[in-house]
Design a protein around this motif. Structure first.
Motif, PDB file in Angstrom:
ATOM      1  N   ILE A 157       0.450  -1.085   0.068  1.00  0.00           N
ATOM      2  CA  ILE A 157      -0.184   0.078   0.261  1.00  0.00           C
ATOM      3  C   ILE A 157       1.092   1.460   0.494  1.00  0.00           C
ATOM      4  CG2 ILE A 157      -1.377   1.170   1.180  1.00  0.00           C
ATOM      5  CD1 ILE A 157      -2.505  -1.828   2.317  1.00  0.00           C
ATOM      6  N   GLY A 158       1.769   1.285   1.285  1.00  0.00           N
ATOM      7  CA  GLY A 158       2.580   2.372   0.936  1.00  0.00           C
ATOM      8  C   GLY A 158       3.580   2.727  -0.339  1.00  0.00           C
ATOM      9  N   GLY A 159       3.737   1.660  -0.671  1.00  0.00           N
ATOM     10  CA  GLY A 159       4.539   1.943  -2.207  1.00  0.00           C
ATOM     11  C   GLY A 159       4.211   2.185  -3.214  1.00  0.00           C
ATOM     12  N   PHE A 160       2.900   2.037  -3.331  1.00  0.00           N
ATOM     13  CA  PHE A 160       2.536   2.176  -3.852  1.00  0.00           C
ATOM     14  C   PHE A 160       1.507   3.973  -4.571  1.00  0.00           C
ATOM     15  CE2 PHE A 160       0.982  -2.117  -6.274  1.00  0.00           C
ATOM     16  CZ  PHE A 160       1.777  -2.046  -6.880  1.00  0.00           C
ATOM     17  N   LEU A 161       1.369   4.436  -2.982  1.00  0.00           N
ATOM     18  CA  LEU A 161       1.504   5.392  -2.389  1.00  0.00           C
ATOM     19  C   LEU A 161       1.852   6.276  -2.510  1.00  0.00           C
ATOM     20  CD1 LEU A 161      -1.777   7.184  -1.474  1.00  0.00           C
ATOM     21  CD2 LEU A 161      -0.245   7.108   0.799  1.00  0.00           C
ATOM     22  N   ILE A 162       3.589   6.279  -2.430  1.00  0.00           N
ATOM     23  CA  ILE A 162       4.820   7.179  -2.776  1.00  0.00           C
ATOM     24  C   ILE A 162       5.026   6.810  -4.798  1.00  0.00           C
ATOM     25  CG2 ILE A 162       6.777   6.592  -2.647  1.00  0.00           C
ATOM     26  CD1 ILE A 162       6.573   5.715   0.545  1.00  0.00           C
ATOM     27  N   SER A 163       4.731   5.713  -4.717  1.00  0.00           N
ATOM     28  CA  SER A 163       5.002   6.209  -6.400  1.00  0.00           C
ATOM     29  C   SER A 163       4.027   6.794  -6.740  1.00  0.00           C
ATOM     30  CB  SER A 163       5.081   5.125  -7.080  1.00  0.00           C
ATOM     31  OG  SER A 163       3.871   3.695  -7.242  1.00  0.00           O
ATOM     32  N   ALA A 177       5.293  -4.184  -2.550  1.00  0.00           N
ATOM     33  CA  ALA A 177       5.239  -5.244  -1.147  1.00  0.00           C
ATOM     34  C   ALA A 177       6.413  -6.370  -0.881  1.00  0.00           C
ATOM     35  CB  ALA A 177       4.185  -6.409  -1.107  1.00  0.00           C
ATOM     36  N   VAL A 178       7.430  -6.989  -1.942  1.00  0.00           N
ATOM     37  CA  VAL A 178       7.989  -7.848  -1.832  1.00  0.00           C
ATOM     38  C   VAL A 178       9.865  -6.786  -1.275  1.00  0.00           C
ATOM     39  CG1 VAL A 178      10.102  -9.237  -3.507  1.00  0.00           C
ATOM     40  CG2 VAL A 178       7.916  -9.749  -3.748  1.00  0.00           C
ATOM     41  N   CYS A 179       9.468  -5.892  -2.044  1.00  0.00           N
ATOM     42  CA  CYS A 179      10.179  -4.886  -1.828  1.00  0.00           C
ATOM     43  C   CYS A 179      10.320  -4.955  -0.319  1.00  0.00           C
ATOM     44  CB  CYS A 179      10.245  -3.659  -2.898  1.00  0.00           C
ATOM     45  SG  CYS A 179      11.262  -3.620  -4.495  1.00  0.00           S
ATOM     46  N   GLY A 180       9.112  -4.028   0.120  1.00  0.00           N
ATOM     47  CA  GLY A 180       8.749  -4.577   1.314  1.00  0.00           C
ATOM     48  C   GLY A 180       9.892  -5.010   2.185  1.00  0.00           C
ATOM     49  N   PRO A 219      12.688  -0.291 -19.075  1.00  0.00           N
ATOM     50  CA  PRO A 219      11.876   1.103 -19.308  1.00  0.00           C
ATOM     51  C   PRO A 219      11.019   0.174 -18.762  1.00  0.00           C
ATOM     52  CG  PRO A 219      12.103   0.046 -21.119  1.00  0.00           C
ATOM     53  CD  PRO A 219      13.271  -1.112 -20.431  1.00  0.00           C
ATOM     54  N   GLY A 220       9.862   1.309 -17.798  1.00  0.00           N
ATOM     55  CA  GLY A 220       7.997   0.991 -17.697  1.00  0.00           C
ATOM     56  C   GLY A 220       8.811   0.196 -15.887  1.00  0.00           C
ATOM     57  N   ILE A 221       9.588   0.244 -15.295  1.00  0.00           N
ATOM     58  CA  ILE A 221       9.801  -0.567 -13.727  1.00  0.00           C
ATOM     59  C   ILE A 221       9.281   0.769 -12.865  1.00  0.00           C
ATOM     60  CG2 ILE A 221      10.826  -0.914 -11.779  1.00  0.00           C
ATOM     61  CD1 ILE A 221      10.754  -3.474 -14.805  1.00  0.00           C
ATOM     62  N   ASN A 222       8.498   0.365 -12.170  1.00  0.00           N
ATOM     63  CA  ASN A 222       8.334   1.275 -10.645  1.00  0.00           C
ATOM     64  C   ASN A 222       9.523   1.649  -9.549  1.00  0.00           C
ATOM     65  OD1 ASN A 222       7.308   3.258  -8.957  1.00  0.00           O
ATOM     66  ND2 ASN A 222       4.882   1.979  -9.052  1.00  0.00           N
ATOM     67  N   ASN A 223      10.051   2.158 -10.441  1.00  0.00           N
ATOM     68  CA  ASN A 223      11.395   2.117  -9.064  1.00  0.00           C
ATOM     69  C   ASN A 223      10.799   3.357  -7.647  1.00  0.00           C
ATOM     70  OD1 ASN A 223      13.390   1.426 -10.246  1.00  0.00           O
ATOM     71  ND2 ASN A 223      13.489   3.234 -11.735  1.00  0.00           N
ATOM     72  N   TRP A 224      10.144   3.883  -8.092  1.00  0.00           N
ATOM     73  CA  TRP A 224       9.342   4.792  -6.803  1.00  0.00           C
ATOM     74  C   TRP A 224       8.220   3.604  -5.800  1.00  0.00           C
ATOM     75  CZ3 TRP A 224      11.036   9.134  -5.450  1.00  0.00           C
ATOM     76  CH2 TRP A 224      11.761  10.170  -6.101  1.00  0.00           C
ATOM     77  N   GLY A 225       8.291   2.712  -6.490  1.00  0.00           N
ATOM     78  CA  GLY A 225       7.291   2.155  -5.760  1.00  0.00           C
ATOM     79  C   GLY A 225       7.818   0.887  -5.228  1.00  0.00           C
ATOM     80  N   HIS A 226       9.101   0.677  -5.873  1.00  0.00           N
ATOM     81  CA  HIS A 226      10.153  -0.130  -5.771  1.00  0.00           C
ATOM     82  C   HIS A 226      10.415   0.710  -3.782  1.00  0.00           C
ATOM     83  CE1 HIS A 226      10.887  -2.822  -9.198  1.00  0.00           C
ATOM     84  NE2 HIS A 226       9.307  -3.292  -8.402  1.00  0.00           N
ATOM     85  N   GLY A 227      11.257   1.436  -4.160  1.00  0.00           N
ATOM     86  CA  GLY A 227      11.692   1.986  -3.479  1.00  0.00           C
ATOM     87  C   GLY A 227      11.645   2.446  -2.226  1.00  0.00           C
TER      88      GLY A 227
END
Ligand code: ZN
Length: 282
Positions: A157-163, A177-180, A219-227
């Motif tokens: 939830i948090g990763g996607f909100l930040i991205s 979530a896996v990055c979490g 390309p197309g990877i959500n790095n904000w979501g990962h970070g």
């Protein structure tokens, strides 16, 4: 055949030692009423986590199959193994991909949960599920099942909100979530220290670096979501604590139950509204 002795004993859901069915307190770890359903079920049991990992896997596979079936154009082979079995964007949006558009324009806050269970291709889901099954047992061992569930859910939830706050319009996948889990494991390794903590920290640093190298090359990877997922995961680790420092308590179980109920209701809502749409038209 089970002997009467085996039938009358079971593994304590907390410390996993063999105890009597009739006992009111675990003689090894002091857990009260170890046999109660509230303490000994698939979501709270501190085993190797095979149960909860299987449930997350099944939820992801069901949502993936559904996203292919509601718009069969996704089944058409498009010439590259990277997009083999790719659900279409309308199908993913209908089931709840998230990002700045669904969140800030459509006010569809429920997508912060559904997006974690949607994937863009067969490769995408396979990679994420392999990573989940590589990392899950370590997290369950060090944080216990309840905190594992909370870390996984809240990081997604948090990763996607930040991205979304950083302008990512549409996003899906279990990787926030896996990055979490990676973030929480990094916090654990750093905080615990010692030979084991340092080994966990350096191994998980390798994962994190690999994910960012991959993320900036493809390309197309959500790095904000990962970070973002990693940061939220580390924060959850800090706030919730880990088994060695803080034994699992009722508030841990309460937060995890809230995560399970919200996830279950939102996935049900997502699939029911598709069913209504398909049956009665939009
Ligand atoms: Zn026990």
């Amino acid at each position: 055949m089970t002997s009467p002795q085996q039938r009358n004993s079971f593994l304590c859901p907390d410390c996993q030692r063999l105890i009597s069915r009739n006992t009111t307190t675990c003689p090894y770890c002091g857990l009260n009423n170890p046999g109660s359903f509230w303490k000994d079920n698939i979501f709270t049991r501190n085993n190797d986590g095979a149960g909860i990992l299987k449930i997350i896997l099944i939820a992801n596979v069901v949502m993936f199959v559904l996203s292919l079936l509601i718009d069969p154009r996704g089944l058409v082979f498009r010439g590259s193994p990277f997009n083999f079995l790719s659900p279409t964007s309308p199908a993913l949006q209908a089931l709840g991909s998230t990002g700045s558009v669904p969140l800030f324009y459509n006010k569809a806050w429920w997508t912060l949960i559904t997006a974690n269970y949607l994937h863009g291709s067969l490769m995408h889901i396979v990679f994420n599920m392999i990573a989940l099954h590589q990392l899950g047992p370590l997290l369950i061992k060090e944080y216990g099942t309840s905190r594992f569930i909370s870390i996984y859910t809240l990081s997604g939830i948090g990763g996607f909100l930040i991205s979304a706050l950083f302008g990512v319009a549409f996003t899906i996948g279990a990787s926030a979530a896996v990055c979490g889990l990676i973030g929480a494991a990094l916090y654990y390794g750093k905080s615990r220290g010692g030979a084991y903590g340092n080994a966990v920290y350096s191994q998980l640093s390798g994962w994190a670096i690999g994910i960012f190298i991959f993320g900036f090359m493809v390309p197309g990877i959500n790095n904000w979501g990962h970070g973002g997922g990693m940061a939220v995961g580390a924060l959850c680790g800090l706030l919730l604590g880990y088994q060695e420092r803080k034994k699992e308590n009722m508030s841990h179980k309460f937060i995890s139950m809230a995560c399970i109920i919200c996830t279950g209701l939102v996935l049900l809502y997502s699939t029911l509204r598709i069913a209504v749409y398909l049956l009665f038209g939009g």
